[in-house]
Design an enzyme around this catalytic site. Structure first.
Site, mmCIF file in Angstrom:
data_model
loop_
_atom_site.group_PDB
_atom_site.id
_atom_site.type_symbol
_atom_site.label_atom_id
_atom_site.label_comp_id
_atom_site.label_asym_id
_atom_site.label_seq_id
_atom_site.Cartn_x
_atom_site.Cartn_y
_atom_site.Cartn_z
ATOM 1 N N TYR A 1 0.826 -1.213 0.000
ATOM 2 C CA TYR A 1 0.000 0.000 0.000
ATOM 3 C C TYR A 1 0.859 1.262 0.000
ATOM 4 O O TYR A 1 0.365 2.339 -0.328
ATOM 5 C CB TYR A 1 -0.928 0.049 1.229
ATOM 6 C CG TYR A 1 -1.976 -1.034 1.307
ATOM 7 C CD1 TYR A 1 -2.182 -1.946 0.276
ATOM 8 C CD2 TYR A 1 -2.775 -1.142 2.446
ATOM 9 C CE1 TYR A 1 -3.142 -2.945 0.388
ATOM 10 C CE2 TYR A 1 -3.747 -2.137 2.554
ATOM 11 C CZ TYR A 1 -3.921 -3.036 1.523
ATOM 12 O OH TYR A 1 -4.868 -4.013 1.644
ATOM 13 N N HIS B 1 0.238 -11.701 1.755
ATOM 14 C CA HIS B 1 -0.770 -10.895 1.061
ATOM 15 C C HIS B 1 -1.420 -11.660 -0.094
ATOM 16 O O HIS B 1 -2.639 -11.595 -0.290
ATOM 17 C CB HIS B 1 -0.126 -9.603 0.549
ATOM 18 C CG HIS B 1 -1.090 -8.503 0.285
ATOM 19 N ND1 HIS B 1 -0.730 -7.181 0.287
ATOM 20 C CD2 HIS B 1 -2.421 -8.504 0.001
ATOM 21 C CE1 HIS B 1 -1.783 -6.425 0.028
ATOM 22 N NE2 HIS B 1 -2.825 -7.216 -0.162
#
EC number: 1.1.1.346
Length: 266
Positions: free
Chosen positions: A39, A97
Site C-alpha cells: 500500500y 498478502h
C-alpha cells in the site's frame, strides 16, 4: 488472536489522506487498523498512530508481506522494515498478502518463514490473504490450522465466496472480509437499500453488519469522517433472518480484486 470485528482499511490511501483517515478513525474509536507493504502507507499509518493518544496496547495492527518478499530469508527482514515504518516493535497480525504468483515459491517455504517471524516476536499472530482452497490446504499442512489467525479474502454481497468460506470454517479458520462495500456498488443495490430503509440504517451499515453476522471481521476504508463514524455503527445493527436470506440471493460471483497474478479462484 483473530482481528476485532470491525477495523479501518487503508488500501489506496496515500500520504496525508492516509494519515488523516487513520487519525480520524482512532479519534472515532477504531482500534483495528489494516495496512500492507504494497500500500505504500505504513509510515503514514505509523505516524498517525504515534501522534494519537491511543496506547499501542489498545490497538490491533495488521500488515501484509508482499509477493516479492516470500523467499524464506526475506519474510522476516521485510517485516522488520514494516515495523520501522509503523514505529512499533511488533504487529498484531502479519499476513501473506497473496500466494506466490504462479506458485513460483511453495506455501511450505514462505508460511513457515512467517511462523518463525512470529516466534522471533515480530508479530503476535500470522495469517494468509487471497488464498484458494488449494493454498489453504498447503498452509494447513505447513503450519497447522491453529496457527492461521485469519484468512483475508474479498467478500461482499455480490461475491460471497461460499466454497472458500465453508472450507475455512470447517477447519476453524477465521475470516476477514475485504471490499465489503464492493467499491460502493452495494450502496445503490435495491435489496440492500430496502433493508437499510427498514432499519433506519445506511446501505453501507447493512453490508458491514451482514459480514459481521457471518462471523467475519470487516475493514472498510474511507477518507470522510461521517462515513468512518457511520461504518463504525454497523456493529449495533442486527439483521433479521429475512434480511440475511435476501442478501444471500445477491451472490453473483462479482470479483473486483483480480490482478493478473491471481491464483486460480475456487
Amino acid at each position: 488472536m483473530h482481528p476485532p470485528a470491525i477495523g479501518l482499511g487503508t488500501f489506496r490511501l496515500q500520504g496525508q489522506a492516509a494519515i488523516d483517515s487513520v487519525r480520524t478513525g482512532l479519534e472515532l474509536g477504531y482500534r483495528h487498523v489494516d495496512t500492507a507493504q504494497i500500500y505504500g502507507n505504513e509510515a503514514e499509518v505509523g505516524q498517525a498512530i504515534a501522534e494519537s493518544n491511543v496506547p499501542r496496547s489498545d490497538l490491533y495492527l495488521t500488515t501484509k508481506v508482499w509477493t516479492d518478499r516470500l523467499a524464506a530469508d526475506r519474510v522476516a527482514p521485510s517485516l522488520e522494515e514494516s515495523l520501522r515504518k509503523l514505529r512499533t516493535d511488533r504487529v498484531d497480525l502479519a499476513l501473506i498478502h497473496w500466494p506466490s504468483p504462479g506458485d513460483a515459491l511453495p506455501v511450505a517455504e514462505y508460511l513457515p518463514a512467517l511462523l518463525r517471524a512470529r516466534e522471533q516476536g515480530l508479530t503476535r499472530a500470522i495469517g494468509v490473504s487471497n488464498f484458494t482452497i488449494a493454498h489453504l490446504t498447503q498452509a494447513i499442512d505447513a503450519v497447522g490450522a491453529d496457527a492461521i489467525a485469519t484468512l483475508q479474502i474479498e467478500i461482499h454481497p455480490f461475491l460471497q465466496n461460499r466454497k472458500v468460506v465453508a472450507f475455512a470454517q470447517a477447519h476453524g479458520i477465521h475470516l476477514t472480509a475485504y471490499m465489503s462495500l464492493a467499491y460502493g456498488r452495494v450502496l445503490t443495490d435495491p435489496t440492500i437499500v430496502a433493508i437499510a430503509q427498514r432499519h433506519g440504517a445506511t446501505p453501507a451499515q447493512v453490508a458491514l453488519a451482514w459480514g459481521m453476522q457471518q462471523g467475519y471481521a470487516v475493514i472498510p476504508s474511507s477518507t470522510r469522517r461521517e462515513n468512518l463514524a457511520s461504518n463504525l455503527k454497523a456493529v449495533d445493527l442486527h439483521l433479521s433472518d429475512d434480511d440475511l436470506a435476501a442478501i444471500a440471493t445477491l451472490d453473483r460471483g462479482e470479483r473486483l480484486a483480480n490482478p493478473d497474478f491471481s491464483p486460480h479462484w475456487d
